[in-house]
Design a protein around this motif. Structure first.
Motif, short mmCIF file in Angstrom:
data_model
loop_
_atom_site.label_atom_id
_atom_site.label_comp_id
_atom_site.label_asym_id
_atom_site.label_seq_id
_atom_site.Cartn_x
_atom_site.Cartn_y
_atom_site.Cartn_z
N LEU A 136 0.84 -1.21 0.00
CA LEU A 136 0.00 0.00 0.00
C LEU A 136 0.87 1.25 0.00
CD1 LEU A 136 -2.75 -1.05 2.58
CD2 LEU A 136 -2.88 -1.08 0.08
N ARG A 137 1.96 1.23 0.78
CA ARG A 137 2.87 2.39 0.79
C ARG A 137 3.50 2.57 -0.58
NH1 ARG A 137 8.08 3.04 0.71
NH2 ARG A 137 8.47 0.81 0.90
N GLU A 138 3.94 1.47 -1.19
CA GLU A 138 4.58 1.54 -2.50
C GLU A 138 3.62 2.06 -3.56
OE1 GLU A 138 5.91 -2.44 -3.01
OE2 GLU A 138 7.59 -2.23 -1.60
N ARG A 139 2.36 1.60 -3.48
CA ARG A 139 1.37 2.05 -4.46
C ARG A 139 1.11 3.55 -4.35
NH1 ARG A 139 -4.58 1.02 -3.16
NH2 ARG A 139 -4.14 3.04 -2.20
N VAL A 140 0.94 4.02 -3.11
CA VAL A 140 0.67 5.44 -2.90
C VAL A 140 1.84 6.29 -3.37
CG1 VAL A 140 0.37 7.21 -1.12
CG2 VAL A 140 -1.01 5.14 -1.04
N GLU A 141 3.06 5.86 -3.09
CA GLU A 141 4.22 6.62 -3.52
C GLU A 141 4.32 6.66 -5.04
OE1 GLU A 141 7.62 5.03 -1.52
OE2 GLU A 141 7.14 6.07 0.37
N GLN A 142 3.96 5.55 -5.69
CA GLN A 142 3.97 5.52 -7.15
C GLN A 142 2.91 6.46 -7.72
OE1 GLN A 142 3.38 1.63 -8.83
NE2 GLN A 142 3.30 2.37 -10.92
N GLU A 143 1.72 6.43 -7.14
CA GLU A 143 0.65 7.30 -7.62
C GLU A 143 0.99 8.77 -7.37
OE1 GLU A 143 -2.77 5.76 -5.60
OE2 GLU A 143 -3.10 4.18 -7.07
N GLU A 144 1.64 9.03 -6.23
CA GLU A 144 2.03 10.39 -5.92
C GLU A 144 3.05 10.90 -6.93
OE1 GLU A 144 4.23 11.12 -2.22
OE2 GLU A 144 2.64 12.53 -1.70
N ALA A 145 4.00 10.03 -7.31
CA ALA A 145 5.00 10.40 -8.31
C ALA A 145 4.34 10.68 -9.66
CB ALA A 145 6.03 9.28 -8.46
N GLU A 146 3.34 9.86 -10.00
CA GLU A 146 2.62 10.08 -11.26
C GLU A 146 1.88 11.40 -11.24
OE1 GLU A 146 0.10 6.70 -11.68
OE2 GLU A 146 1.75 5.33 -12.18
N ARG A 147 1.33 11.75 -10.07
CA ARG A 147 0.60 13.02 -9.96
C ARG A 147 1.53 14.20 -10.20
NH1 ARG A 147 -4.21 13.48 -8.10
NH2 ARG A 147 -3.78 15.55 -7.29
N GLU A 148 2.77 14.09 -9.72
CA GLU A 148 3.72 15.17 -9.88
C GLU A 148 4.07 15.40 -11.34
OE1 GLU A 148 7.04 14.23 -7.43
OE2 GLU A 148 5.93 14.54 -5.55
N HIS A 149 4.01 14.32 -12.14
CA HIS A 149 4.32 14.43 -13.56
C HIS A 149 3.09 14.76 -14.40
CE1 HIS A 149 7.93 12.17 -12.23
NE2 HIS A 149 8.51 12.88 -13.19
N HIS A 150 1.94 14.59 -13.81
CA HIS A 150 0.69 14.87 -14.54
C HIS A 150 -0.22 15.70 -13.63
CE1 HIS A 150 1.92 11.83 -17.46
NE2 HIS A 150 2.19 11.06 -16.43
N THR A 151 0.21 16.89 -13.31
CA THR A 151 -0.50 17.71 -12.32
C THR A 151 -1.89 18.10 -12.77
OG1 THR A 151 0.60 19.67 -13.24
CG2 THR A 151 1.60 18.63 -11.30
N HIS A 152 -2.17 18.05 -14.06
CA HIS A 152 -3.49 18.47 -14.54
C HIS A 152 -4.39 17.28 -14.85
CE1 HIS A 152 -2.09 22.57 -14.64
NE2 HIS A 152 -1.10 22.23 -15.43
N THR A 153 -3.95 16.07 -14.47
CA THR A 153 -4.74 14.86 -14.71
C THR A 153 -5.45 14.44 -13.44
OG1 THR A 153 -3.16 14.12 -16.37
CG2 THR A 153 -4.65 12.46 -15.49
N LYS A 154 -6.76 14.26 -13.50
CA LYS A 154 -7.50 13.82 -12.32
C LYS A 154 -7.32 12.32 -12.13
CE LYS A 154 -11.12 17.34 -12.56
NZ LYS A 154 -12.56 17.57 -12.73
N GLN A 155 -6.79 11.95 -10.98
CA GLN A 155 -6.58 10.54 -10.67
C GLN A 155 -7.33 10.22 -9.38
OE1 GLN A 155 -2.39 9.78 -10.53
NE2 GLN A 155 -2.05 10.51 -12.58
N PHE A 156 -8.55 9.72 -9.52
CA PHE A 156 -9.40 9.52 -8.35
C PHE A 156 -9.01 8.29 -7.53
CE2 PHE A 156 -12.09 12.02 -11.21
CZ PHE A 156 -12.30 13.10 -10.39
#
Length: 200
Positions: A82-102
């Motif tokens: 769960l920690r690894e998944r959240v960190e991966q999703e957080e990294a993706e958010r930083e590269h796609h700041t205008h993409t909604k990831q619910f």
């Protein structure tokens, strides 16, 4: 003061824990090997805490150590994924700041932060109470997310009209994070209404 960015990270780690895993998580929060020099959260406050409440308690108690404590406990209960998944999703958010990831709950993108600082579900409270007719699946999801208790679920389901159910449901949304979960559930069950209100 604790940075707000820790709150969505904590919630992202904890939201997919099964009920028995959440109980184990709470138990390990009192383990001295996990806490080291930190003070444990009182057992009486942990026992009935929902996922939303637990995030609040951890931020209040451990401040900047919250994520570290959470990571230690997740390792103890074999859910480091769960920690690894959240960190991966957080990294993706930083590269796609205008993409909604619910998939990753954030208090800004999911709660509709462009409404003058007022949460989407608060801004459209009257319309949602009047327009949402199929309340049962929403209550099922809120119960499964530990936003409401079984007792609250039963009392709301016993009410005669959908408006009564929605009005009472709102009285249980007492934290920002619970509003965020409610919004996500509405998006899954009443997307046409969310789209309609968002377009106004």
């Amino acid at each position: 003061m604790q940075p707000k960015t820790e709150e969505p990270k904590l919630f992202g780690m904890l939201e997919d824990l099964k009920k028995e895993e959440l109980e184990k998580f709470k138990w390990f929060l009192r383990d001295r090997d996990v806490l080291v020099e930190l003070q444990p959260i009182p057992k009486s406050r942990l026992e009935k805490a929902s996922t939303c409440d637990l995030v609040d308690l951890m931020v209040q108690t451990y401040t900047e150590k919250s994520v570290e404590v959470t990571t230690k406990v997740l390792k103890k209960i074999n859910r480091n994924d769960l920690r690894e998944r959240v960190e991966q999703e957080e990294a993706e958010r930083e590269h796609h700041t205008h993409t909604k990831q619910f998939q990753f709950q954030t208090w800004s993108s999911v709660c509709g932060g462009d409404h003058g600082g007022k949460h989407f579900v608060d801004k459209h409270r009257v319309q949602l109470i009047q327009r949402v007719s199929n309340v049962a699946p929403i209550l099922d999801d809120l119960l499964g997310s530990d936003v409401i208790s079984q007792e609250s679920y039963n009392s709301i389901m016993a009410l005669p009209t959908s408006q009564d159910k929605m009005r009472t449901l709102y009285s249980h949304l007492n934290t920002e994070r619970c509003n965020d979960i409610f919004y996500k559930i509405l998006l899954e069950n009443e997307k046409h209404l969310i789209d309609e209100f968002s377009a106004k």
